[in-house]
Design a protein around this motif. Structure first.
Motif, PDB file in Angstrom:
ATOM      1  N   ARG A  34      82.341  67.256  92.478  1.00  0.00           N
ATOM      2  CA  ARG A  34      82.489  68.708  92.679  1.00  0.00           C
ATOM      3  C   ARG A  34      81.315  69.428  92.034  1.00  0.00           C
ATOM      4  N   LEU A  35      80.828  70.471  92.729  1.00  0.00           N
ATOM      5  CA  LEU A  35      79.744  71.309  92.224  1.00  0.00           C
ATOM      6  C   LEU A  35      80.239  72.741  92.090  1.00  0.00           C
ATOM      7  N   GLU A  36      80.116  73.308  90.895  1.00  0.00           N
ATOM      8  CA  GLU A  36      80.430  74.713  90.663  1.00  0.00           C
ATOM      9  C   GLU A  36      79.119  75.416  90.334  1.00  0.00           C
ATOM     10  N   ASN A  37      78.690  76.289  91.243  1.00  0.00           N
ATOM     11  CA  ASN A  37      77.358  76.879  91.158  1.00  0.00           C
ATOM     12  C   ASN A  37      77.389  78.214  90.427  1.00  0.00           C
ATOM     13  N   GLY A  38      76.928  78.219  89.190  1.00  0.00           N
ATOM     14  CA  GLY A  38      76.862  79.433  88.398  1.00  0.00           C
ATOM     15  C   GLY A  38      75.537  80.154  88.518  1.00  0.00           C
ATOM     16  N   PHE A  39      74.627  79.633  89.338  1.00  0.00           N
ATOM     17  CA  PHE A  39      73.375  80.358  89.577  1.00  0.00           C
ATOM     18  C   PHE A  39      73.603  81.469  90.595  1.00  0.00           C
ATOM     19  N   GLY A  40      74.344  81.157  91.636  1.00  0.00           N
ATOM     20  CA  GLY A  40      74.661  82.179  92.618  1.00  0.00           C
ATOM     21  C   GLY A  40      75.758  83.117  92.152  1.00  0.00           C
TER      22      GLY A  40
END
Length: 284
Positions: A249-255
């Motif tokens: 799983r990837l949780e993208n905190g950049f976007g």
């Protein structure tokens, strides 16, 4: 931001980076029950254990009844000065073990948040040990493989492991037990909620060049296999890789940066060794 992303396209690409969520079943929007932590032998999900702990962390913790009974007296007190109060529980004149003091402090805070009637510290500690020992024992067994695979991962994108990889300590048992509360009701098959906690084994990867972040994520999506000097997974020329690291799983905190504008990627990864699996976490 300009230093980390000298090319605007790299920043935009990273902010929109996504990956399939493999915590979910492929054919329906519900969680995959197989994506949970198993024992070090891999034959069963972790379970509550009785008797002396097997994990080094819990064995070394050695929270005595005297320390735990002393903690009971602190629960109703004001929280100011907790660290000093916990240190005073240890015999006068002896060095205070930092790991034990940190565990007691976390346990004290946990007890204060417990709904009434607040359990005795000794009873709650026994429950925590019972529910976390299997998971900690498995994490300790996988740690050398995890470290080696992270070195291989950053090498794939041309980086030096000591400059990038920041291994974290194992999540302590009180925090595992607290984190498991978030998974109550996810499954109803009698398996411990602690089996859903993926952050026991963890590391940070720190980059100066933002383009290397998405390069690492792309390697994780593809999956990294262990290789020997001949380029074979295990030396016999035809067997599957003995060790593999892959993104779950990837949780993208950049976007979508958090409330304090922290920009990072949280990756749940699966480490596999000869058919036995363990979930871990990376922050990039």
């Amino acid at each position: 931001r300009r230093q980390a992303f000298p090319r605007e396209g790299d920043r935009v690409y990273l902010e929109n980076l996504a990956a399939p969520d493999r915590l979910l079943l492929s054919d329906e929007p519900s969680f995959d029950p197989e994506m949970r932590q198993r024992t070090l032998g891999g034959t069963a999900f972790i379970k509550a254990r009785e008797g002396d702990p097997r994990s080094d962390l819990l064995t070394d913790a050695a929270l005595t009844d005297d320390l735990l009974h002393g903690l009971d007296g602190l629960v109703a007190q004001a929280s100011e000065g907790d660290e000093a109060a916990v240190r005073r529980l240890f015999p006068v004149g002896e060095a205070v073990p930092a790991a034990q003091a940190a565990l007691l402090l976390d346990l004290l805070r946990h007890l204060r948040l417990s709904p009434p009637p607040v359990p005795a510290a000794a009873d709650e500690w026994r429950r925590i040990v019972s529910r976390t020992d299997d998971l900690l024992f498995a994490a300790e067994g996988f740690r050398p493989h995890f470290d080696a695979m992270l070195e291989a991962l950053v090498s794939e994108v041309g980086l030096d492991s000591p400059a990038v990889v920041r291994p974290g300590p194992l999540l302590n048992p009180v925090r595992i037990y607290a984190a498991a509360k978030a998974y109550e009701g996810r499954f109803n098959d009698g398996v411990l909620e602690e089996a859903c906690v993926s952050s026991v084994l963890r590391a940070d990867l720190v980059f100066e060049d933002g383009s290397k972040i998405w390069a690492v994520v792309e390697e994780l999506i593809e999956g990294i296999d262990a290789r020997d000097e001949d380029g074979d997974a295990d030396g016999d020329g035809d067997a599957p890789a003995a060790c593999r690291l892959e993104l779950i799983r990837l949780e993208n905190g950049f976007g979508n940066p958090d409330a304090v504008h922290s920009r990072r990627l949280r990756c749940i990864v699966r480490l596999s060794d000869k058919g036995v699996h363990h979930l871990a976490e990376l922050e990039l």
